[in-house]
Each structure stands twice: as structure tokens, then as C-alpha cells.
Design an enzyme around this catalytic site. Structure first.
Site, mmCIF file in Angstrom:
data_model
loop_
_atom_site.group_PDB
_atom_site.id
_atom_site.type_symbol
_atom_site.label_atom_id
_atom_site.label_comp_id
_atom_site.label_asym_id
_atom_site.label_seq_id
_atom_site.Cartn_x
_atom_site.Cartn_y
_atom_site.Cartn_z
ATOM 1 N N ASP A 71 0.860 -1.184 0.000
ATOM 2 C CA ASP A 71 0.000 0.000 0.000
ATOM 3 C C ASP A 71 0.890 1.225 0.000
ATOM 4 O OD1 ASP A 71 0.948 -0.041 2.645
ATOM 5 O OD2 ASP A 71 -0.842 -1.108 3.301
ATOM 6 N N ASP A 73 1.639 5.153 1.423
ATOM 7 C CA ASP A 73 1.414 6.190 2.428
ATOM 8 C C ASP A 73 1.948 7.496 1.871
ATOM 9 O OD1 ASP A 73 0.468 4.245 4.182
ATOM 10 O OD2 ASP A 73 2.467 3.837 4.962
ATOM 11 N N ASP A 155 10.918 4.943 12.241
ATOM 12 C CA ASP A 155 11.690 3.942 12.972
ATOM 13 C C ASP A 155 13.063 3.636 12.349
ATOM 14 O OD1 ASP A 155 10.331 2.693 10.886
ATOM 15 O OD2 ASP A 155 9.367 1.165 12.133
HETATM 16 P P1 ATP Z 1 4.707 -2.703 5.767
HETATM 17 O O1 ATP Z 1 3.471 -1.908 5.491
HETATM 18 O O2 ATP Z 1 5.312 -3.371 4.607
HETATM 19 O O3 ATP Z 1 4.590 -3.570 6.941
HETATM 20 P P2 ATP Z 1 5.735 -0.137 6.442
HETATM 21 O O4 ATP Z 1 7.134 0.354 6.614
HETATM 22 O O5 ATP Z 1 4.898 0.532 5.418
HETATM 23 O O6 ATP Z 1 5.852 -1.672 6.188
HETATM 24 P P3 ATP Z 1 3.721 0.628 8.302
HETATM 25 O O7 ATP Z 1 3.392 0.014 9.609
HETATM 26 O O8 ATP Z 1 2.737 0.628 7.209
HETATM 27 O O9 ATP Z 1 5.076 -0.058 7.838
HETATM 28 O O10 ATP Z 1 4.176 2.114 8.616
HETATM 29 C C1 ATP Z 1 4.408 3.094 7.619
HETATM 30 C C2 ATP Z 1 5.605 3.954 8.002
HETATM 31 O O11 ATP Z 1 5.350 4.620 9.240
HETATM 32 C C3 ATP Z 1 6.892 3.179 8.240
HETATM 33 O O12 ATP Z 1 7.598 2.975 7.048
HETATM 34 C C4 ATP Z 1 7.633 4.092 9.174
HETATM 35 O O13 ATP Z 1 8.240 5.148 8.490
HETATM 36 C C5 ATP Z 1 6.525 4.667 10.025
HETATM 37 N N1 ATP Z 1 6.291 3.848 11.231
HETATM 38 C C6 ATP Z 1 5.420 2.829 11.363
HETATM 39 N N2 ATP Z 1 5.452 2.318 12.597
HETATM 40 C C7 ATP Z 1 6.358 3.042 13.266
HETATM 41 C C8 ATP Z 1 6.847 3.001 14.600
HETATM 42 N N3 ATP Z 1 6.396 2.090 15.470
HETATM 43 N N4 ATP Z 1 7.788 3.903 14.949
HETATM 44 C C9 ATP Z 1 8.226 4.835 14.056
HETATM 45 N N5 ATP Z 1 7.828 4.899 12.809
HETATM 46 C C10 ATP Z 1 6.896 4.028 12.397
HETATM 47 MG MG MG Z 2 2.794 0.214 5.048
#
Ligand code: ATP
Ligand code: MG
Length: 461
Positions: A71, A73, A155
Site C-alpha cells: 500500500d 502512504d 523507525d
Molecule cells: P509494511 O506496510 O510493509 O509492513 P511499512 O514500513 O509501510 O511496512 P507501516 O506500519 O505501514 O510499515 O508504517 C508506515 C511507516 O510509518 C513506516 O515505514 C515508518 O516510516 C513509520 N512507522 C510505522 N510504525 C512506526 C513506529 N512504530 N515507529 C516509528 N515509525 C513508524
Molecule cells: Mg505500510
């Protein structure tokens, strides 16, 4: 005691005035057509209105790795209200972080406003907008900031990359692109503080490293074991969410042993040690995880209830056998074992009822599938969860817990026509143990092999 979080360590002052590395299209090769329609529309609209707007996070990371993002963001300097005002089909969500979901057709794009990395800088105007508990965990964070601060509060370096579809540039404040190249997973800032702010990041480290094939940077890895217990302070719903992401990542077979290696399983799957310390349990769980991964990578659905049923089965089995060994009737013995396992698990991380209900049905079918005489196999076939129960039985066979012959029998029985089926029915009650004597309800069972016969038919009720 709840205190204000003063994140001076992450202020621009300590890290220096960060200039992003701006990487042009020629150096990374991600054209704007790699961005989903909805995300393109969202960034275009925001930019047309004079706002900054970037695709951010996992999508940029995945594209740089040559993977298809799940997805998209978007990060912007528009406030949630301003975003809401620009998109008719949108809604504000989240309390911990206020974000806006923008819907276009079937797609939803998450739009978040740049967040400040340093509470001190905004404390005057946004008093109390960032709140942390006594361990440093951030409870609420709605302090807005600029793009650089937004990068810094993310993160991992590889998750802090911004992509501008208009210029087709990647903006990198923390060396995320270099980390991706050398396949390193590195937290931004001081690892211990970052884990204290949000212990969930420890689970995310394991998931990203296993699923993306990255090595965890030593400094990022080091404090995990010592801080693992902090997971206990995180709301269970968030832990469960992250656990499901991990188990359904398509790389669970690497993630679960890694969780254990880092000591993170105590707070999430406390019974895992017992299971993995015996060869049969270990083989069963690993087989189940590998099959789950295969299904996910093939785009097939998997059921969390089934998955939890496999993770906890050997614990339930051991208890069940123990109660049976003490002369308890097999059916109540199984139910008691199931309840105890679910309760022990819930002490650390309660699995929601919708999953435990599934789990118990799958377990309760197990003794019934050992019943291969009379009408029982026909009734088992009609059970709405037969398929899951049968798949589970096959795992038990394949892991060496049960005779493979039983799984093969069920495979044939399902395919067979009526005449063949009635031929296949066993004359005796047990799975090929030559026991012909009919037992009375409540009578003594013979040992081993689980429960059979009348006992099992009661499970139907
Ligand atoms: P995926 O969706 O593939 O699991 P993602 O990196 O997109 O990986 P998400 O949980 O969708 O993870 O979060 C989107 C973004 O928000 C992350 O890439 C990161 O930059 C930020 N993020 C998410 N969770 C945290 C956290 N616990 N602490 C800090 N930043 C976070
Ligand atoms: Mg994501």
C-alpha cells in the site's frame, strides 16, 4: 506517573542541520508510474494546492528493493483538516497519531502530516500533544513538524525515505538508501530510547530483517534482549497487530525463531519455548510456518486461527495426554487442556475470541478424525471446519506425530465414491490397532493414540 516526553536527543541540534540526500531518477530508476493511481492523485492534489507531498515509508523502501508495495502512504505539511478539505472521500482516523484515509475506488491511501521529532520545539504551542509514560513510551503524538523532523521520528532509516512523484526524486535524510544497498536494518537515533518510546519497534526489527533479508545493525540489535520485557506495557491490540503482520509476512519461518533468539517471544508467545524445545513440537511448528509462508507468497489466504492453533498445539497435546493419563475421560481432558493453554497464552497476549474459537474447533476435530468407522467419518466431512481440521491433521502426520496412513486415508476418503467409502470404513474403533471390543460410554480408555469412539462423538455436541 505520566511525564512529558522531552526528546532533546532527537532534535536537529544534536544531529546537525540535516540536509537530505536528494537522489535523482537516474540513480534509483523509480519512475512516477510505479506509484499507485490513488497515491499519485493525492500527491498531485496536495502539491497543486501548494503543500509538500511525498510518498513515504514502506512503499518507497519496497520499490527500491524491486518489490511491489502493499500500500502507499503519503506524508505532507498539510494538516489533517486541510487534507480532509481537499478530498471528498476521506476520513480522519487514529488517536495516537491523527491521520487521514483518502479513498479512491477500491484503494485507500494513508495521509499523515509531518510530525515533529523534538517535542521541546513545539511544546509551547502544542502543550501536551506528545505524552509519554514512565518507561518513555509515547502514548500520544500529534506534534506537527517539518519534513526533516518527520524523517527523524520514523523507525528505521530504510523506512524514512520520501519519494516525490512530480520530480521523481528520493529524499533521504538518514542514509536509508545506502543501508538498503548494504542490506542493513538500522534504527534512526539512539536505539535504546527509540525502543523505549515504542517497544513495538523490536518486533518490527525482527519482521523487517527476516522479510526483507536485511541484517540488523549491531547497535540496533544489542539492546533488544535487555528491553524485551517492555512489550508488556504496550496495549495488547497493538502487539497482536504487529504479531499478525509478522506471522503473515510470508517469512514467519524465519521470524519466529528470530523472535525467540532475541528473547522477544516471552511477551507474545510464552508457550513457544516448551513446544520448540522438543523435536516433534519444533518440527510441527516449523512445518506449519513454512506452509503458511508458501500460501502467503502464492497469494492464498491463511487463517490466523489455524496459525495460532499450530503454534499452541503441542502444549495443548501435552496437557491433554497428561489428563488422559490420569484416567480422565478424553473429551473433557481435551477441553480442559484447550482452556488452560488459551488462558496461559492470554496472560501475556490474549488472542481475540474470533481466533480462539477457530482454534478450538480445529483442535476439537482432531480426535474425531481418528474415528474411521460407522457414520463418524461422514459426519466429520460435513463439519464446516473439516478442511482446516484435515489440513491440521496432515501437518500432524507430516511432522511425525501421527501415522501418515491416517492422513492418506482421509485424502482417499474425500475423493472416493460411496461404494469405495463404505469399503474403507474401519471395522474396529481405533486407527488400526485391532481393537474390536465396543466400549461403553465413560468406560476405561486404552492408552495412547488420543481418544476415539464414543468420546469423540461427544465433541460434536
Ligand atoms: P509494511 O506496510 O510493509 O509492513 P511499512 O514500513 O509501510 O511496512 P507501516 O506500519 O505501514 O510499515 O508504517 C508506515 C511507516 O510509518 C513506516 O515505514 C515508518 O516510516 C513509520 N512507522 C510505522 N510504525 C512506526 C513506529 N512504530 N515507529 C516509528 N515509525 C513508524
Ligand atoms: Mg505500510
Amino acid at each position: 506517573m505520566i511525564t512529558r516526553f522531552l526528546g532533546k536527543m532527537f532534535s536537529g541540534r544534536l544531529f546537525g542541520p540535516a540536509q537530505p540526500g536528494i537522489i535523482p531518477l537516474g540513480a534509483h530508476g523509480i519512475g512516477r508510474n510505479a506509484i499507485s493511481q490513488c497515491a499519485s492523485r493525492v500527491t498531485q492534489t496536495l502539491q497543486r494546492e501548494g503543500f509538500a507531498a511525498f510518498v513515504v515509508g514502506g512503499a518507497v523502501r519496497d520499490l527500491l528493493l524491486g518489490r511491489r508495495p502493499k500500500d502507499f502512504d503519503v506524508a505532507t505539511d498539510a494538516t489533517p483538516e486541510e487534507v480532509r478539505g481537499l478530498f471528498r472521500r476521506s476520513r480522519a482516523i487514529g488517536r495516537r497519531f491523527r491521520i487521514v484515509h483518502v479513498m479512491c475506488g477500491p484503494e485507500t491511501v494513508e495521509v499523515s502530516t509531518f510530525r515533529g521529532a523534538n517535542a521541546g520545539a513545539n511544546a509551547g504551542e502544542e502543550g501536551g500533544a506528545r505524552v509519554a509514560d514512565e518507561h518513555g513510551r509515547i502514548l500520544r503524538d500529534n506534534v506537527f513538524g517539518n519534513q526533516e523532523q518527520d524523517a527523524t521520528r520514523r523507525d528505521f532509516t530504510i523506512n524514512a525515505l520520501f519519494y516525490d512523484p512530480a520530480t521523481q526524486e528520493v529524499w533521504d535524510y538518514h542514509g536509508g538508501v545506502a543501508d538498503l544497498k548494504r542490506r542493513r536494518l538500522r534504527l534512526i537515533g539512539d536505539p535504546e530510547s527509540r525502543y523505549r518510546e515504542d517497544p513495538i519497534r523490536m518486533l518490527r526489527a525482527v519482521r523487517f530483517s527476516a522479510s526483507l533479508g536485511l541484517e540488523i545493525d549491531p547497535a540496533t540489535r544489542k539492546p533488544v534482549r535487555r528491553l524485551a520485557d517492555l512489550l508488556a506495557n504496550v496495549p495488547p491490540a497493538r502487539v497482536l497487530d504487529e504479531m499478525l503482520k509478522l506471522l503473515l509476512s510470508g517469512h514467519a519461518a524465519q521470524c519466529v525463531p528470530q523472535l525467540r533468539k532475541e528473547g522477544l517471544h516471552h511477551g507474545v508467545l510464552p508457550l513457544l519455548d516448551v513446544t520448540l524445545e522438543q523435536p516433534l513440537g519444533q518440527r510441527f511448528v516449523m512445518l506449519a510456518l513454512r506452509k503458511t509462508d508458501e500460501r502467503i507468497l502464492a497469494g492464498k489466504p491463511v487463517s490466523p486461527g489455524f496459525l495460532f492453533a499450530t503454534l499452541l498445539w503441542h502444549e495443548a497435546l501435552a496437557k491433554w495426554k497428561a489428563y488422559e493419563g490420569k484416567g480422565e475421560h478424553p473429551v473433557p481432558a481435551l477441553y480442559r487442556a484447550m482452556d488452560e493453554v488459551v488462558r496461559a497464552q492470554a496472560e501475556k497476549l490474549a488472542i481475540p475470541h474470533r481466533f480462539t474459537a477457530d482454534m478450538k474447533e480445529i483442535w476439537a476435530l482432531q480426535p474425531r478424525l481418528l474415528q474411521r468407522s460407522g457414520k463418524r467419518p461422514y459426519r466429520a466431512l460435513e463439519h464446516p471446519r473439516f478442511r482446516a481440521g484435515y489440513d491440521f491433521l496432515l501437518l500432524r502426520c507430516e511432522s511425525g506425530e501421527l501415522d501418515k496412513e491416517i492422513g492418506g486415508w482421509w485424502e482417499r476418503f474425500q475423493r472416493a465414491g460411496e461404494a469405495e467409502r463404505s469399503q474403507m470404513l474401519l471395522k474396529d474403533a481405533g486407527p488400526g490397532r485391532g481393537r474390536r471390543r465396543r466400549r461403553r460410554r465413560g468406560g476405561r480408555r486404552d492408552e495412547g493414540g488420543g481418544m476415539r469412539d464414543e468420546g469423540a462423538s461427544k465433541v460434536e455436541g
